[in-house]
Each structure stands twice: as structure tokens, then as C-alpha cells.
Design a protein around this motif. Structure first.
Motif, PDB file in Angstrom:
ATOM      1  N   MET A  39      47.021  37.813  28.673  1.00  0.00           N
ATOM      2  CA  MET A  39      46.748  39.220  28.635  1.00  0.00           C
ATOM      3  C   MET A  39      48.025  39.967  29.007  1.00  0.00           C
ATOM      4  N   LYS A  40      48.265  41.061  28.335  1.00  0.00           N
ATOM      5  CA  LYS A  40      49.454  41.860  28.623  1.00  0.00           C
ATOM      6  C   LYS A  40      49.284  42.591  29.955  1.00  0.00           C
ATOM      7  N   PRO A  41      50.388  42.806  30.669  1.00  0.00           N
ATOM      8  CA  PRO A  41      50.293  43.563  31.924  1.00  0.00           C
ATOM      9  C   PRO A  41      49.908  45.008  31.666  1.00  0.00           C
ATOM     10  N   LEU A  42      49.295  45.623  32.657  1.00  0.00           N
ATOM     11  CA  LEU A  42      48.893  47.015  32.568  1.00  0.00           C
ATOM     12  C   LEU A  42      50.122  47.898  32.405  1.00  0.00           C
ATOM     13  N   ARG A  43      50.083  48.793  31.419  1.00  0.00           N
ATOM     14  CA  ARG A  43      51.198  49.725  31.195  1.00  0.00           C
ATOM     15  C   ARG A  43      50.728  51.132  31.490  1.00  0.00           C
ATOM     16  N   HIS A  44      51.501  51.855  32.246  1.00  0.00           N
ATOM     17  CA  HIS A  44      51.137  53.228  32.574  1.00  0.00           C
ATOM     18  C   HIS A  44      51.922  54.246  31.769  1.00  0.00           C
ATOM     19  N   ASP A  45      53.104  53.893  31.293  1.00  0.00           N
ATOM     20  CA  ASP A  45      53.929  54.781  30.472  1.00  0.00           C
ATOM     21  C   ASP A  45      54.098  56.171  31.078  1.00  0.00           C
ATOM     22  N   ASP A  96      51.951  58.022  32.502  1.00  0.00           N
ATOM     23  CA  ASP A  96      50.762  58.856  32.399  1.00  0.00           C
ATOM     24  C   ASP A  96      50.132  59.004  33.788  1.00  0.00           C
ATOM     25  N   PRO A  97      50.138  60.199  34.378  1.00  0.00           N
ATOM     26  CA  PRO A  97      49.588  60.365  35.719  1.00  0.00           C
ATOM     27  C   PRO A  97      48.083  60.136  35.780  1.00  0.00           C
ATOM     28  N   ALA A  98      47.395  60.210  34.635  1.00  0.00           N
ATOM     29  CA  ALA A  98      45.948  60.003  34.619  1.00  0.00           C
ATOM     30  C   ALA A  98      45.570  58.523  34.507  1.00  0.00           C
ATOM     31  N   ALA A  99      46.552  57.656  34.265  1.00  0.00           N
ATOM     32  CA  ALA A  99      46.261  56.230  34.118  1.00  0.00           C
ATOM     33  C   ALA A  99      45.745  55.661  35.433  1.00  0.00           C
ATOM     34  N   PRO A 100      44.727  54.810  35.381  1.00  0.00           N
ATOM     35  CA  PRO A 100      44.202  54.223  36.616  1.00  0.00           C
ATOM     36  C   PRO A 100      45.235  53.282  37.243  1.00  0.00           C
ATOM     37  N   ASP A 101      45.232  53.200  38.572  1.00  0.00           N
ATOM     38  CA  ASP A 101      46.174  52.302  39.229  1.00  0.00           C
ATOM     39  C   ASP A 101      45.638  50.869  39.210  1.00  0.00           C
ATOM     40  N   ALA A 102      46.496  49.924  39.516  1.00  0.00           N
ATOM     41  CA  ALA A 102      46.136  48.504  39.450  1.00  0.00           C
ATOM     42  C   ALA A 102      44.981  48.178  40.388  1.00  0.00           C
ATOM     43  N   ALA A 103      44.948  48.775  41.587  1.00  0.00           N
ATOM     44  CA  ALA A 103      43.872  48.494  42.543  1.00  0.00           C
ATOM     45  C   ALA A 103      42.516  48.906  41.967  1.00  0.00           C
ATOM     46  N   THR A 104      42.470  50.052  41.298  1.00  0.00           N
ATOM     47  CA  THR A 104      41.221  50.504  40.673  1.00  0.00           C
ATOM     48  C   THR A 104      40.798  49.547  39.574  1.00  0.00           C
ATOM     49  N   CYS A 105      41.736  49.097  38.765  1.00  0.00           N
ATOM     50  CA  CYS A 105      41.414  48.167  37.680  1.00  0.00           C
ATOM     51  C   CYS A 105      40.894  46.843  38.220  1.00  0.00           C
ATOM     52  N   TRP A 106      41.511  46.318  39.281  1.00  0.00           N
ATOM     53  CA  TRP A 106      41.031  45.065  39.869  1.00  0.00           C
ATOM     54  C   TRP A 106      39.647  45.238  40.487  1.00  0.00           C
ATOM     55  N   ARG A 107      39.376  46.403  41.094  1.00  0.00           N
ATOM     56  CA  ARG A 107      38.036  46.664  41.633  1.00  0.00           C
ATOM     57  C   ARG A 107      37.021  46.692  40.500  1.00  0.00           C
ATOM     58  N   TYR A 108      37.394  47.270  39.370  1.00  0.00           N
ATOM     59  CA  TYR A 108      36.519  47.325  38.194  1.00  0.00           C
ATOM     60  C   TYR A 108      36.224  45.928  37.656  1.00  0.00           C
ATOM     61  N   PHE A 119      31.728  51.387  36.670  1.00  0.00           N
ATOM     62  CA  PHE A 119      32.203  52.740  36.925  1.00  0.00           C
ATOM     63  C   PHE A 119      33.398  53.029  36.012  1.00  0.00           C
ATOM     64  N   CYS A 120      33.676  54.295  35.828  1.00  0.00           N
ATOM     65  CA  CYS A 120      34.825  54.707  35.022  1.00  0.00           C
ATOM     66  C   CYS A 120      36.106  54.462  35.816  1.00  0.00           C
ATOM     67  N   ILE A 121      37.061  53.796  35.199  1.00  0.00           N
ATOM     68  CA  ILE A 121      38.324  53.513  35.872  1.00  0.00           C
ATOM     69  C   ILE A 121      39.210  54.756  35.974  1.00  0.00           C
ATOM     70  N   TYR A 122      38.823  55.835  35.310  1.00  0.00           N
ATOM     71  CA  TYR A 122      39.595  57.076  35.356  1.00  0.00           C
ATOM     72  C   TYR A 122      39.018  58.078  36.358  1.00  0.00           C
ATOM     73  N   CYS A 123      37.705  58.328  36.297  1.00  0.00           N
ATOM     74  CA  CYS A 123      37.122  59.374  37.152  1.00  0.00           C
ATOM     75  C   CYS A 123      36.135  58.843  38.187  1.00  0.00           C
TER      76      CYS A 123
END
Length: 80
Positions: A1-7, A9-21, A27-31
Motif C-alpha cells: 500500500m502506498k504511504p499516506l500523502r497529504h500534498d 492539504d490542511p483538510a487531509a486527515p492526520d496519520a493518527a486519525t487514519c490509524w484510529r479509523y 466515522f468520517c476521517i475528515y470531520c
């Protein structure tokens, strides 16, 4: 799997949120809303599968990626 890219984007979810998901994908990883909906079909190729997910609250979209984690027989006995 490719690593998470944020490019940047301030609205992109952080790695901790993605791992919790990954541990609790309800839950929505954005809001953070629990009002999310997955596509009715799962696509697969080779050793992985994926499914689109949308947040009904904020409108963001992402893709859940699945990998094989075990094998059972028809009776439900875990083989691996």
C-alpha cells in the motif's frame, strides 16, 4: 500500500486519525461524523480489495483498502 500523502492539504486527515479509523472504521476521517456510507460493491484485484466510502455530513470521500487476514472452511472453522 502506498504511504499516506497529504500534498499540503490542511483538510487531509492526520496519520493518527487514519490509524484510529483502521481499528474502528465507523466515522468520517475528515470531520468525525458517524454518518458515513460505503459503496454497495467491493472491487478486488490480486491480493487486495477496496471500497469507496463517503461522509454524508461533510461530503468528503476516501477508499477503504482490505487485505486477506485469514481463511475459514464452509463450516466457519478458522484454518489460518
Amino acid at each position: 500500500m502506498k504511504p499516506l500523502r497529504h500534498d499540503g492539504d490542511p483538510a487531509a486527515p492526520d496519520a493518527a486519525t487514519c490509524w484510529r479509523y483502521v481499528g474502528d472504521p465507523n466515522f468520517c476521517i475528515y470531520c468525525g461524523s458517524k454518518d458515513i456510507s460505503a459503496d454497495s460493491h467491493i472491487e478486488a484485484e490480486a491480493d487486495s480489495a477496496w471500497q469507496g466510502v463517503q461522509c454524508c455530513a461533510c461530503g468528503e470521500e476516501w477508499i477503504d483498502v482490505y487485505t486477506l487476514t485469514g481463511v475459514t472452511n464452509k463450516e466457519g472453522w478458522v484454518l489460518v
